[in-house]
Design a protein around this motif. Structure first.
Motif, PDB file in Angstrom:
ATOM      1  N   ALA A  54       0.827  -1.209   0.000  1.00 36.64           N
ATOM      2  CA  ALA A  54       0.000   0.000   0.000  1.00 36.64           C
ATOM      3  C   ALA A  54       0.861   1.258   0.000  1.00 36.64           C
ATOM      4  O   ALA A  54       0.485   2.285  -0.579  1.00 36.64           O
ATOM      5  CB  ALA A  54      -0.949   0.002   1.201  1.00 36.64           C
ATOM      6  N   GLY A  55       2.023   1.174   0.643  1.00 36.81           N
ATOM      7  CA  GLY A  55       2.940   2.312   0.689  1.00 36.81           C
ATOM      8  C   GLY A  55       3.864   2.402  -0.508  1.00 36.81           C
ATOM      9  O   GLY A  55       4.772   3.241  -0.537  1.00 36.81           O
ATOM     10  N   ASN A  56       3.645   1.527  -1.487  1.00 30.49           N
ATOM     11  CA  ASN A  56       4.458   1.493  -2.710  1.00 30.49           C
ATOM     12  C   ASN A  56       5.928   1.147  -2.468  1.00 30.49           C
ATOM     13  O   ASN A  56       6.797   1.549  -3.240  1.00 30.49           O
ATOM     14  CB  ASN A  56       4.342   2.809  -3.490  1.00 30.49           C
ATOM     15  N   TYR A  57       6.210   0.421  -1.393  1.00 29.84           N
ATOM     16  CA  TYR A  57       7.575  -0.027  -1.138  1.00 29.84           C
ATOM     17  C   TYR A  57       7.871  -1.334  -1.861  1.00 29.84           C
ATOM     18  O   TYR A  57       9.021  -1.671  -2.109  1.00 29.84           O
ATOM     19  CB  TYR A  57       7.807  -0.209   0.364  1.00 29.84           C
ATOM     20  N   LEU A  58       6.805  -2.083  -2.180  1.00 25.72           N
ATOM     21  CA  LEU A  58       6.910  -3.289  -2.996  1.00 25.72           C
ATOM     22  C   LEU A  58       6.133  -3.048  -4.272  1.00 25.72           C
ATOM     23  O   LEU A  58       5.010  -2.543  -4.219  1.00 25.72           O
ATOM     24  CB  LEU A  58       6.300  -4.502  -2.274  1.00 25.72           C
ATOM     25  N   ASN A  59       6.748  -3.402  -5.416  1.00 26.53           N
ATOM     26  CA  ASN A  59       5.991  -3.279  -6.655  1.00 26.53           C
ATOM     27  C   ASN A  59       5.029  -4.451  -6.769  1.00 26.53           C
ATOM     28  O   ASN A  59       5.058  -5.380  -5.953  1.00 26.53           O
ATOM     29  CB  ASN A  59       6.909  -3.135  -7.878  1.00 26.53           C
ATOM     30  N   GLU A  60       4.176  -4.429  -7.767  1.00 24.60           N
ATOM     31  CA  GLU A  60       3.128  -5.432  -7.896  1.00 24.60           C
ATOM     32  C   GLU A  60       3.701  -6.846  -8.021  1.00 24.60           C
ATOM     33  O   GLU A  60       3.200  -7.783  -7.399  1.00 24.60           O
ATOM     34  CB  GLU A  60       2.246  -5.105  -9.101  1.00 24.60           C
ATOM     35  N   THR A  61       4.740  -7.013  -8.807  1.00 20.41           N
ATOM     36  CA  THR A  61       5.353  -8.332  -9.000  1.00 20.41           C
ATOM     37  C   THR A  61       5.953  -8.859  -7.702  1.00 20.41           C
ATOM     38  O   THR A  61       5.735 -10.025  -7.344  1.00 20.41           O
ATOM     39  CB  THR A  61       6.442  -8.267 -10.094  1.00 20.41           C
ATOM     40  N   GLU A  62       6.694  -8.002  -6.996  1.00 17.18           N
ATOM     41  CA  GLU A  62       7.301  -8.405  -5.723  1.00 17.18           C
ATOM     42  C   GLU A  62       6.221  -8.789  -4.710  1.00 17.18           C
ATOM     43  O   GLU A  62       6.306  -9.813  -4.045  1.00 17.18           O
ATOM     44  CB  GLU A  62       8.149  -7.251  -5.155  1.00 17.18           C
ATOM     45  N   TYR A  63       5.214  -7.945  -4.626  1.00 15.73           N
ATOM     46  CA  TYR A  63       4.137  -8.178  -3.674  1.00 15.73           C
ATOM     47  C   TYR A  63       3.406  -9.493  -3.946  1.00 15.73           C
ATOM     48  O   TYR A  63       3.232 -10.312  -3.048  1.00 15.73           O
ATOM     49  CB  TYR A  63       3.142  -7.012  -3.704  1.00 15.73           C
ATOM     50  N   HIS A  64       2.979  -9.690  -5.181  1.00 14.11           N
ATOM     51  CA  HIS A  64       2.196 -10.884  -5.501  1.00 14.11           C
ATOM     52  C   HIS A  64       3.012 -12.161  -5.296  1.00 14.11           C
ATOM     53  O   HIS A  64       2.458 -13.189  -4.893  1.00 14.11           O
ATOM     54  CB  HIS A  64       1.625 -10.810  -6.915  1.00 14.11           C
ATOM     55  N   SER A  65       4.297 -12.085  -5.533  1.00 15.25           N
ATOM     56  CA  SER A  65       5.153 -13.248  -5.334  1.00 15.25           C
ATOM     57  C   SER A  65       5.230 -13.650  -3.860  1.00 15.25           C
ATOM     58  O   SER A  65       5.019 -14.807  -3.507  1.00 15.25           O
ATOM     59  CB  SER A  65       6.560 -12.953  -5.869  1.00 15.25           C
ATOM     60  N   ILE A  66       5.491 -12.686  -3.002  1.00 14.40           N
ATOM     61  CA  ILE A  66       5.690 -13.009  -1.584  1.00 14.40           C
ATOM     62  C   ILE A  66       4.362 -13.195  -0.848  1.00 14.40           C
ATOM     63  O   ILE A  66       4.267 -14.032   0.054  1.00 14.40           O
ATOM     64  CB  ILE A  66       6.609 -11.978  -0.891  1.00 14.40           C
ATOM     65  N   ILE A  67       3.314 -12.463  -1.239  1.00 13.18           N
ATOM     66  CA  ILE A  67       2.024 -12.632  -0.559  1.00 13.18           C
ATOM     67  C   ILE A  67       1.448 -14.006  -0.886  1.00 13.18           C
ATOM     68  O   ILE A  67       0.788 -14.630  -0.039  1.00 13.18           O
ATOM     69  CB  ILE A  67       1.028 -11.485  -0.896  1.00 13.18           C
ATOM     70  N   LYS A  68       1.704 -14.500  -2.073  1.00 11.43           N
ATOM     71  CA  LYS A  68       1.249 -15.842  -2.458  1.00 11.43           C
ATOM     72  C   LYS A  68       1.862 -16.881  -1.520  1.00 11.43           C
ATOM     73  O   LYS A  68       1.169 -17.772  -1.037  1.00 11.43           O
ATOM     74  CB  LYS A  68       1.633 -16.133  -3.907  1.00 11.43           C
ATOM     75  N   ASP A  69       3.157 -16.750  -1.253  1.00 11.48           N
ATOM     76  CA  ASP A  69       3.828 -17.674  -0.321  1.00 11.48           C
ATOM     77  C   ASP A  69       3.226 -17.574   1.074  1.00 11.48           C
ATOM     78  O   ASP A  69       2.976 -18.576   1.734  1.00 11.48           O
ATOM     79  CB  ASP A  69       5.330 -17.384  -0.245  1.00 11.48           C
ATOM     80  N   CYS A  70       2.991 -16.348   1.515  1.00 15.41           N
ATOM     81  CA  CYS A  70       2.432 -16.125   2.845  1.00 15.41           C
ATOM     82  C   CYS A  70       1.036 -16.734   2.956  1.00 15.41           C
ATOM     83  O   CYS A  70       0.726 -17.429   3.932  1.00 15.41           O
ATOM     84  CB  CYS A  70       2.393 -14.624   3.136  1.00 15.41           C
ATOM     85  N   GLU A  71       0.204 -16.510   1.963  1.00 13.92           N
ATOM     86  CA  GLU A  71      -1.155 -17.045   1.987  1.00 13.92           C
ATOM     87  C   GLU A  71      -1.162 -18.573   1.913  1.00 13.92           C
ATOM     88  O   GLU A  71      -2.006 -19.228   2.522  1.00 13.92           O
ATOM     89  CB  GLU A  71      -1.983 -16.436   0.860  1.00 13.92           C
TER      90      GLU A  71
END
Length: 123
Positions: free
Chosen positions: A87-104
């Motif tokens: 949300a703070g734009n510290y992670l781009n969309e690709t970075e975010y989706h990659s790591i959030i997928k692992d977390c979920e």
């Protein structure tokens, strides 16, 4: 079936902890990301694997369930912090989706394991 999931969660939580540490290092080096959030996400993200690892030597099934429940709570907290970084734009969309997928995925596995254990412990 439970034993297989336990082995999967050990591996996935260790790899996830490594990713969180690398992400922290990357964002810190770039001087991006709120330092308080980065500290929190390293604590919660590595705590998932630490609690899963600790569960291997649980003193009882109830203790085992407690350790994995703590791991689940820490994974959920980590998801919260990942969302804040995105949300703070510290992670781009690709970075975010990659790591959030692992977390979920870790959260999903832990929900299944703890649900099965809860039924077993309550008998």
């Amino acid at each position: 079936m439970l034993e297989r999931r336990e082995n999967v969660i050990v591996e996935k939580s260790e790899l996830f902890a490594d990713r969180i540490v690398k992400m922290h290092k990357y964002l810190s080096k770039k001087r991006e990301g709120n330092s308080d959030i980065l500290k929190q996400i390293v604590r919660s993200g590595t705590s998932v694997g630490a609690n899963v690892s600790e569960s291997k030597f649980a003193q009882s099934e109830a203790d085992f369930l407690t350790k994995l429940t703590i791991a689940l709570k820490e994974a959920n907290e980590t998801k919260f912090w990942l969302n804040r970084l995105y949300a703070g734009n510290y992670l781009n969309e690709t970075e975010y989706h990659s790591i959030i997928k692992d977390c979920e995925e870790i959260i999903s596995i832990l929900v299944k394991i703890t649900g099965t254990l809860r039924k077993k412990v309550q008998k």
